[in-house]
Write a protein that holds these residues in place. Sequence first.
Motif, PDB file in Angstrom:
ATOM      1  N   PRO A  67      33.550 -60.314 -40.013  1.00 17.14           N
ATOM      2  CA  PRO A  67      32.276 -61.025 -39.880  1.00 17.14           C
ATOM      3  C   PRO A  67      32.264 -62.415 -40.506  1.00 17.14           C
ATOM      4  N   MET A  68      33.032 -62.613 -41.592  1.00 20.22           N
ATOM      5  CA  MET A  68      32.900 -63.857 -42.347  1.00 20.22           C
ATOM      6  C   MET A  68      34.215 -64.643 -42.355  1.00 20.22           C
ATOM      7  N   LEU A  69      34.210 -65.818 -41.725  1.00 25.28           N
ATOM      8  CA  LEU A  69      35.365 -66.717 -41.838  1.00 25.28           C
ATOM      9  C   LEU A  69      35.021 -67.699 -42.962  1.00 25.28           C
ATOM     10  N   ALA A  70      35.493 -67.393 -44.168  1.00 23.81           N
ATOM     11  CA  ALA A  70      35.094 -68.174 -45.351  1.00 23.81           C
ATOM     12  C   ALA A  70      36.192 -69.191 -45.681  1.00 23.81           C
ATOM     13  N   THR A  71      37.117 -68.866 -46.585  1.00 24.60           N
ATOM     14  CA  THR A  71      38.213 -69.820 -46.859  1.00 24.60           C
ATOM     15  C   THR A  71      39.190 -69.858 -45.692  1.00 24.60           C
ATOM     16  N   HIS A  92      32.182 -69.843 -55.465  1.00 28.03           N
ATOM     17  CA  HIS A  92      32.670 -68.459 -55.488  1.00 28.03           C
ATOM     18  C   HIS A  92      33.219 -68.027 -54.131  1.00 28.03           C
ATOM     19  N   GLY A  93      33.326 -68.968 -53.220  1.00 29.57           N
ATOM     20  CA  GLY A  93      33.887 -68.642 -51.905  1.00 29.57           C
ATOM     21  C   GLY A  93      32.884 -68.004 -50.964  1.00 29.57           C
ATOM     22  N   TYR A  94      31.584 -68.064 -51.292  1.00 28.70           N
ATOM     23  CA  TYR A  94      30.558 -67.533 -50.391  1.00 28.70           C
ATOM     24  C   TYR A  94      30.116 -68.605 -49.405  1.00 28.70           C
ATOM     25  N   ILE A  95      29.849 -68.161 -48.179  1.00 31.69           N
ATOM     26  CA  ILE A  95      29.347 -69.072 -47.158  1.00 31.69           C
ATOM     27  C   ILE A  95      27.871 -69.363 -47.446  1.00 31.69           C
ATOM     28  N   VAL A  96      27.487 -70.654 -47.376  1.00 30.06           N
ATOM     29  CA  VAL A  96      26.115 -71.098 -47.624  1.00 30.06           C
ATOM     30  C   VAL A  96      25.590 -71.793 -46.348  1.00 30.06           C
ATOM     31  N   LEU A 102      24.958 -65.026 -45.625  1.00 32.63           N
ATOM     32  CA  LEU A 102      24.161 -63.792 -45.696  1.00 32.63           C
ATOM     33  C   LEU A 102      24.573 -62.940 -46.881  1.00 32.63           C
ATOM     34  N   GLY A 103      25.364 -63.525 -47.785  1.00 30.79           N
ATOM     35  CA  GLY A 103      25.832 -62.765 -48.945  1.00 30.79           C
ATOM     36  C   GLY A 103      27.148 -62.079 -48.635  1.00 30.79           C
ATOM     37  N   ASP A 104      27.418 -60.993 -49.346  1.00 31.54           N
ATOM     38  CA  ASP A 104      28.659 -60.248 -49.127  1.00 31.54           C
ATOM     39  C   ASP A 104      28.441 -59.276 -47.968  1.00 31.54           C
ATOM     40  N   ALA A 105      29.120 -59.542 -46.863  1.00 33.33           N
ATOM     41  CA  ALA A 105      28.873 -58.761 -45.644  1.00 33.33           C
ATOM     42  C   ALA A 105      29.207 -57.286 -45.864  1.00 33.33           C
ATOM     43  N   GLY A 106      30.315 -57.009 -46.552  1.00 31.89           N
ATOM     44  CA  GLY A 106      30.704 -55.612 -46.798  1.00 31.89           C
ATOM     45  C   GLY A 106      29.657 -54.902 -47.628  1.00 31.89           C
ATOM     46  N   ASP A 107      29.211 -55.529 -48.710  1.00 31.60           N
ATOM     47  CA  ASP A 107      28.189 -54.910 -49.567  1.00 31.60           C
ATOM     48  C   ASP A 107      26.905 -54.674 -48.796  1.00 31.60           C
TER      49      ASP A 107
END
Length: 210
Positions: free
Chosen positions: A133-137, A192-196, A199-204
């Motif tokens: 879901p998240m393409l971050a770094t 912290h490597g979160y996308i801004v 939606l936060g931590d997708a797994g959590d």
Amino acid sequence: MTQQLTVVDHPLVQHKLTLMREVDTSTKSFRQLLHEISHLLAYEVTRNLPMTTKTIDTPLCQMDAPTIDGKKLALVSILRAGNGLLDGILDLIPNARVGFVGLYRDEETLQPVKYYFKVPAELEDRLTIVVDPMLATGNSSAAAIDMLKEAGAKNLIFLCLLAAPEGIARMKEAHPDVPIVTASVDDHLNDHGYIVPGLGDAGDRMFGTK
Ligand code: URA
């Protein structure tokens, strides 16, 4: 080679994504929305599948009817959040073969380390859709695609829900041949490597962990 980037701007996708982003959305709703969005993303990501025809009998006559060509495609989930996209896509492509890549980040080297890797045979003959879901770094996505190419995959697409510009740039550098399909390109990554805004931590959020 230029990276092909597709942003799925369909109103239903964008509306559901907004609900997912909201901090007060429950785990149950988040999971349900992700499931629904993954159907819509599956529709987009398979738009250019090669087609052929086969001769069938309808109740009225024979016809040459369209059907998808080639070997069954491979869906590869990057654990654990990838599984949230995988389930919905499998609803639409129930015959797909499925693989899993598990990576953790070595806290000293900060490099992704493989702890699980199980993928379908004959990847070289399959379209391989990698889901996270998240393409971050982009580091774990690029590493997962390295491993899949080593395992033979040649025709890959990366599917995510949100992408950070940093992750897109990393993928462009490492795998310019792999198109990216996403529902949104967000603003930036935080320290912290979160996308801004993200939606936060997708797994959590999908599994109700913290
Ligand atoms: N992974 C997540 O789950 N969320 C982010 O914002 C970045 C990476």
